[in-house]
Design an enzyme around this catalytic site. Sequence first.
Site, PDB file in Angstrom:
ATOM      1  N   HIS A  20       5.361   6.339  11.079  1.00  0.00           N
ATOM      2  CA  HIS A  20       4.809   6.189   9.736  1.00  0.00           C
ATOM      3  C   HIS A  20       3.852   7.374   9.568  1.00  0.00           C
ATOM      4  CE1 HIS A  20       3.450   4.543   6.112  1.00  0.00           C
ATOM      5  NE2 HIS A  20       2.864   3.436   6.501  1.00  0.00           N
ATOM      6  N   ARG A  34      11.262   3.699   3.067  1.00  0.00           N
ATOM      7  CA  ARG A  34      10.923   2.802   4.183  1.00  0.00           C
ATOM      8  C   ARG A  34      12.167   1.980   4.481  1.00  0.00           C
ATOM      9  NH1 ARG A  34       5.726  -0.983   4.839  1.00  0.00           N
ATOM     10  NH2 ARG A  34       4.912   1.075   5.374  1.00  0.00           N
ATOM     11  N   LYS A  41      25.882  -5.110  -1.173  1.00  0.00           N
ATOM     12  CA  LYS A  41      27.353  -5.196  -1.225  1.00  0.00           C
ATOM     13  C   LYS A  41      27.979  -4.589   0.031  1.00  0.00           C
ATOM     14  CE  LYS A  41      27.038  -4.750  -6.207  1.00  0.00           C
ATOM     15  NZ  LYS A  41      26.937  -3.732  -7.261  1.00  0.00           N
ATOM     16  N   ARG A  97       0.806  -1.218   0.000  1.00  0.00           N
ATOM     17  CA  ARG A  97       0.000   0.000   0.000  1.00  0.00           C
ATOM     18  C   ARG A  97       0.840   1.268   0.000  1.00  0.00           C
ATOM     19  NH1 ARG A  97      -3.185  -3.409   1.731  1.00  0.00           N
ATOM     20  NH2 ARG A  97      -1.532  -4.023   3.091  1.00  0.00           N
ATOM     21  N   THR A  98       1.757   1.371   0.942  1.00  0.00           N
ATOM     22  CA  THR A  98       2.492   2.626   1.088  1.00  0.00           C
ATOM     23  C   THR A  98       3.270   2.951  -0.181  1.00  0.00           C
ATOM     24  OG1 THR A  98       2.668   2.205   3.444  1.00  0.00           O
ATOM     25  CG2 THR A  98       4.125   3.864   2.564  1.00  0.00           C
TER      26      THR A  98
END
Lengths: 315, 157
Positions: free
Chosen positions: A137, A109, A88, A59-60
Amino acid sequence: MVFKGRSIISIRDLSKPDILKILKRAKQIEQLISKDPSKLLTLAEDKVIASLFFEPSTRTRLSFETAINRLGAKVIGFSGTEGTSVKKGETLKDTALTIAQYADMIVMRHPLEGSARYVAEVTGIPVINGGDGANQHPTQTLLDLYTILKNKGDLSGLTITMVGDLKYGRTVHSLAYALSLFDNINLIFVSPDELKMPAYLVDEIREKSGIKITETSEISDAVLKSDIIYVTRIQKERFPDPEEYHRLKTTYVIDKELMSMVKQDTIIMHPLPRVDEISTDIDSLDNAVYFNQAGLGVPVRMALISLLFGYGISY
Amino acid sequence: MVTKEKQELVITKLKDGTVIDHIPQGRSLDVLKALSILKKTKNTIALIMCVDSKKIGKKDLLKLNNFELGHISLGKIAVIAPGSTIAIVKDYRVISKCQAAIPDVLISSLRCINSNCISNAKEDITSRFKVVSKEPLKVRCHYCERTFTGDGIVVDV
């Protein structure tokens, strides 16, 4: 606060006027989307926004990328770190500094708490936090507030019941904090003892606002007087013991029987995804606003992006 | 530096350096550890423990020869040994004296105990805590935003 050039990292960074300004802009944008979405398509057409999802999101990420596309900006980025230099062993600082050479804004995120603030500090370009571990959030909180405002016409004078996992659920933490900025708010926290709202947060909200808070494990009484029932999923990954999870996950289920007890205009919200805590039987009720809630993430995120770029909206 | 005379411990006067006085009893070793002084100096250090104090009953005391404290150290001392006094000595004279007070923001003084905090990752990060309350001490990590009290507050050594 002046939005242009700022980052949106935590709901704590936003004052009540800031929140109202964002929600007002979201309303303007929502009206424009339904009236003439092409007007918005040129707004950020010269901008590139990096969408950096160091851990998966449905969703986000898609909501942000829809918002970016609807503003005419270009999106670059990744979802999951497979195939990136992170694998890496590159530091977050180096990844962020490199991407800041390409993009005008970062949406991110990351599993580590505080990562978005750190990236905002090292890059100096606007960063929008799309979730940093169990911490913040903020855009979810803003879209939750916008959903409440749209459905209730006000953010004051409301009784809001939060149900489920109140211990680990960052959405309820931030939403409770944000609601404490408004007047005459009555918060009812319904959870099993094991999943209660953290005491430090309850204390902080109480000290800050004098808001009325009730903590209970009984849902029936709470829902009778609620204007909003905000349901959260009990997360399987939080429980080392599967039996414990199975016992708790069905503690509270919003179904037709429970809905027969609520006020006619009580709305049911959920940050999604849901599992068993809301019965699909009630999806067709007008009270069930959770899918529309997810949809409102787009105008809210468009509002934020446009404000951080310093754009005005005429309509 | 320490001599015995008339059944009393006598500490010779400090020519240049820092005196940390009124350290709550038993905390002087923690102060020394937090300041990493033993790694930094080859100069003489006098550590006196369990001294009678009119102000606080019993106290510890540190005399650090040819050593100056930075603001980071002051923050650490304020957290470990609240109420301590710090005197800067030049040529046997105290040229400045202050009490170790908890600042509004503690920079580089504490370590976040949240293992999922970015400040504990292999990144170039200076720790930063906002002091939410001074008595009792309550701090919030600038990065992960968690609030800590009591044993949750850890001085960075």
